[in-house]
Design a protein around this motif. Structure first.
Motif, mmCIF file in Angstrom:
data_model
loop_
_atom_site.group_PDB
_atom_site.id
_atom_site.type_symbol
_atom_site.label_atom_id
_atom_site.label_comp_id
_atom_site.label_asym_id
_atom_site.label_seq_id
_atom_site.Cartn_x
_atom_site.Cartn_y
_atom_site.Cartn_z
ATOM 1 N N MET A 1 -12.158 11.542 -9.038
ATOM 2 C CA MET A 1 -12.635 11.153 -7.745
ATOM 3 C C MET A 1 -11.456 11.161 -6.766
ATOM 4 O O MET A 1 -10.349 10.790 -7.121
ATOM 5 N N LYS A 2 -11.701 11.576 -5.547
ATOM 6 C CA LYS A 2 -10.689 11.549 -4.497
ATOM 7 C C LYS A 2 -10.839 10.242 -3.725
ATOM 8 O O LYS A 2 -11.918 9.924 -3.245
ATOM 9 N N ILE A 3 -9.725 9.497 -3.607
ATOM 10 C CA ILE A 3 -9.759 8.197 -2.956
ATOM 11 C C ILE A 3 -8.633 8.111 -1.937
ATOM 12 O O ILE A 3 -7.516 8.534 -2.217
ATOM 13 N N ALA A 4 -8.925 7.536 -0.767
ATOM 14 C CA ALA A 4 -7.898 7.285 0.250
ATOM 15 C C ALA A 4 -7.670 5.786 0.339
ATOM 16 O O ALA A 4 -8.622 5.009 0.385
ATOM 17 N N VAL A 5 -6.408 5.389 0.348
ATOM 18 C CA VAL A 5 -6.032 3.990 0.522
ATOM 19 C C VAL A 5 -5.293 3.905 1.845
ATOM 20 O O VAL A 5 -4.304 4.609 2.059
ATOM 21 N N LEU A 6 -5.779 3.065 2.746
ATOM 22 C CA LEU A 6 -5.137 2.900 4.051
ATOM 23 C C LEU A 6 -4.245 1.669 4.002
ATOM 24 O O LEU A 6 -4.735 0.556 3.813
ATOM 25 N N GLY A 7 -2.962 1.890 4.141
ATOM 26 C CA GLY A 7 -1.996 0.806 4.116
ATOM 27 C C GLY A 7 -0.962 1.026 3.031
ATOM 28 O O GLY A 7 -1.288 1.425 1.913
ATOM 29 N N THR A 8 0.304 0.788 3.378
ATOM 30 C CA THR A 8 1.400 1.007 2.429
ATOM 31 C C THR A 8 2.069 -0.301 2.036
ATOM 32 O O THR A 8 3.163 -0.306 1.489
ATOM 33 N N GLY A 9 1.392 -1.405 2.288
ATOM 34 C CA GLY A 9 1.912 -2.706 1.893
ATOM 35 C C GLY A 9 1.687 -2.954 0.411
ATOM 36 O O GLY A 9 1.298 -2.063 -0.349
ATOM 37 N N MET A 10 1.924 -4.175 0.009
ATOM 38 C CA MET A 10 1.837 -4.530 -1.399
ATOM 39 C C MET A 10 0.437 -4.266 -1.978
ATOM 40 O O MET A 10 0.302 -3.703 -3.063
ATOM 41 N N VAL A 11 -0.597 -4.639 -1.262
ATOM 42 C CA VAL A 11 -1.968 -4.447 -1.758
ATOM 43 C C VAL A 11 -2.313 -2.963 -1.827
ATOM 44 O O VAL A 11 -2.840 -2.477 -2.840
ATOM 45 N N GLY A 12 -2.009 -2.216 -0.773
ATOM 46 C CA GLY A 12 -2.308 -0.786 -0.763
ATOM 47 C C GLY A 12 -1.600 -0.041 -1.876
ATOM 48 O O GLY A 12 -2.187 0.804 -2.553
#
Length: 56
Positions: A1-12
């Motif tokens: 599956m292709k997934i995008a994560v928005l955010g480069t902080g700890m959670v992302g």
């Protein structure tokens, strides 16, 4: 599956790493890619800078 994560902080980063471990194709997004990659200091929780983390 292709997934995008928005955010480069700890959670992302945590979500992106785990999803990649599970075999998903993960893309991480940020508002300012150049500034994010230019940061060399550890994050506030003591984790690696994003560029170091992404190189793994």
């Amino acid at each position: 599956m292709k997934i995008a994560v928005l955010g480069t902080g700890m959670v992302g980063r945590t979500l992106a790493a785990r999803l990649a471990e599970l075999g998903h194709a993960v893309t991480v997004g940020t508002r300012d890619p150049q500034a994010t990659l230019a940061r060399t200091a550890p994050d506030p929780m003591g984790g690696d800078a994003y560029a170091t983390w992404a190189a793994r």
